[in-house]
Write an enzyme that holds these catalytic residues in place. Structure first.
Site, PDB file in Angstrom:
ATOM      1  N   ASN A 133       2.265   1.449   4.351  1.00 52.96           N
ATOM      2  CA  ASN A 133       2.581   0.182   5.028  1.00 52.96           C
ATOM      3  C   ASN A 133       2.332   0.238   6.533  1.00 52.96           C
ATOM      4  OD1 ASN A 133       5.475  -2.063   5.411  1.00 52.96           O
ATOM      5  ND2 ASN A 133       3.336  -2.597   5.113  1.00 52.96           N
ATOM      6  N   CYS A 173       0.863  -1.186   0.000  1.00 54.62           N
ATOM      7  CA  CYS A 173       0.000   0.000   0.000  1.00 54.62           C
ATOM      8  C   CYS A 173       0.897   1.233   0.000  1.00 54.62           C
ATOM      9  CB  CYS A 173      -0.978  -0.022   1.176  1.00 54.62           C
ATOM     10  SG  CYS A 173      -0.221   0.043   2.807  1.00 54.62           S
ATOM     11  N   CYS A 225      -1.369   0.758   7.448  1.00 52.57           N
ATOM     12  CA  CYS A 225      -2.801   0.437   7.583  1.00 52.57           C
ATOM     13  C   CYS A 225      -3.206  -0.764   6.737  1.00 52.57           C
ATOM     14  CB  CYS A 225      -3.675   1.652   7.210  1.00 52.57           C
ATOM     15  SG  CYS A 225      -3.604   2.988   8.424  1.00 52.57           S
ATOM     16  N   ARG A 226      -3.347  -0.567   5.415  1.00 48.30           N
ATOM     17  CA  ARG A 226      -3.959  -1.597   4.582  1.00 48.30           C
ATOM     18  C   ARG A 226      -3.078  -2.821   4.364  1.00 48.30           C
ATOM     19  NH1 ARG A 226      -5.090   2.259  -0.276  1.00 48.30           N
ATOM     20  NH2 ARG A 226      -3.144   3.067   0.634  1.00 48.30           N
ATOM     21  N   SER A 227      -1.822  -2.626   3.942  1.00 49.64           N
ATOM     22  CA  SER A 227      -1.032  -3.819   3.596  1.00 49.64           C
ATOM     23  C   SER A 227      -0.633  -4.653   4.820  1.00 49.64           C
ATOM     24  CB  SER A 227       0.167  -3.481   2.705  1.00 49.64           C
ATOM     25  OG  SER A 227       1.061  -2.584   3.296  1.00 49.64           O
ATOM     26  N   ASP A 253      -8.317   3.953   1.679  1.00 49.66           N
ATOM     27  CA  ASP A 253      -7.298   4.119   2.713  1.00 49.66           C
ATOM     28  C   ASP A 253      -7.928   4.612   4.019  1.00 49.66           C
ATOM     29  OD1 ASP A 253      -5.097   4.617   4.261  1.00 49.66           O
ATOM     30  OD2 ASP A 253      -3.961   5.549   2.633  1.00 49.66           O
TER      31      ASP A 253
HETATM   32  P1  4NP Z   1      -1.732   2.868   4.201  1.00 44.89           P
HETATM   33  O1  4NP Z   1      -2.251   4.275   4.783  1.00 44.89           O
HETATM   34  O2  4NP Z   1      -1.218   3.144   2.808  1.00 44.89           O
HETATM   35  O3  4NP Z   1      -2.953   2.010   4.174  1.00 44.89           O
HETATM   36  O4  4NP Z   1      -0.670   2.401   5.151  1.00 44.89           O
HETATM   37  C1  4NP Z   1      -1.422   5.406   4.889  1.00 44.89           C
HETATM   38  C2  4NP Z   1      -0.858   5.708   6.088  1.00 44.89           C
HETATM   39  C3  4NP Z   1      -0.050   6.838   6.205  1.00 44.89           C
HETATM   40  C4  4NP Z   1       0.174   7.640   5.099  1.00 44.89           C
HETATM   41  C5  4NP Z   1      -0.390   7.312   3.876  1.00 44.89           C
HETATM   42  C6  4NP Z   1      -1.182   6.196   3.776  1.00 44.89           C
HETATM   43  N1  4NP Z   1       0.957   8.799   5.219  1.00 44.89           N
HETATM   44  O5  4NP Z   1       1.113   9.512   4.208  1.00 44.89           O
HETATM   45  O6  4NP Z   1       1.487   9.064   6.298  1.00 44.89           O
END
Ligand code: 4NP
Length: 148
Positions: A10, A7, A12-14, A117
């Site tokens: 890294n 994702c 939340c989703r993945s 997300d």
């Molecule tokens: P993820 O969510 O891609 O599902 O891990 C996010 C978490 C943090 C950020 C972006 C996406 N960030 O930009 O900090």
């Protein structure tokens, strides 16, 4: 089979996808983010809490950034949205044939085109519902994917 979930951050989703999928499969799993902001961090607290309420624990995972070597190291790379797929494909070494697929491709019955997300939507339970469906679907279709 070695499966990598990818994702953006890294956190939340993945990691959720890896955490749920490893409960139901014998595959070697890992996850990574196309962005490097959270390298070394555990999954996001509210994500872990929502997952814990339904019995998942992936608090052991630590974020790392996706790298071009992952194409050689994994049999299947799974992205959470179209931006992930584009960012992954931009690093594909010439001649590499590792399949890269959207996680939601394995849960057509949901009608979802991506895993939204939850870092932005704050819908951690909605993300987990979808991730659980996709993980089950992937598990059921693994025999169609050839390990190298
Ligand atoms: P993820 O969510 O891609 O599902 O891990 C996010 C978490 C943090 C950020 C972006 C996406 N960030 O930009 O900090």
């Amino acid at each position: 089979m070695k499966v990598l979930f990818v994702c953006l951050g890294n956190i939340c989703r993945s990691p959720s996808a890896e955490g749920v999928f490893r409960e139901i499969s014998d595959c070697v799993t890992d996850s990574a983010g196309t962005g490097g902001w959270h390298v070394g961090s555990p999954p996001y607290g509210p994500m872990l809490e929502a997952a814990a309420r339904r019995g998942h624990d992936f608090s052991d995972l630590r974020a790392r950034q996706f790298r071009r070597e992952d194409f050689a190291d994994f049999d299947l790379i799974i992205g959470m949205d179209d931006a992930n797929i584009r960012d992954i494909e931009a690093l594909r070494p010439s001649g590499n044939k590792t399949p890269v697929q959207l996680f939601t491709d394995f849960a057509a019955e949901t009608g979802a085109q991506e895993v939204p997300d939850p870092y932005y939507t704050r819908d951690f339970d909605g993300a987990l519902d979808l991730i659980e469906s996709c993980a089950k679907g992937l598990h059921g279709k693994l025999h169609e994917i050839e390990p190298r």
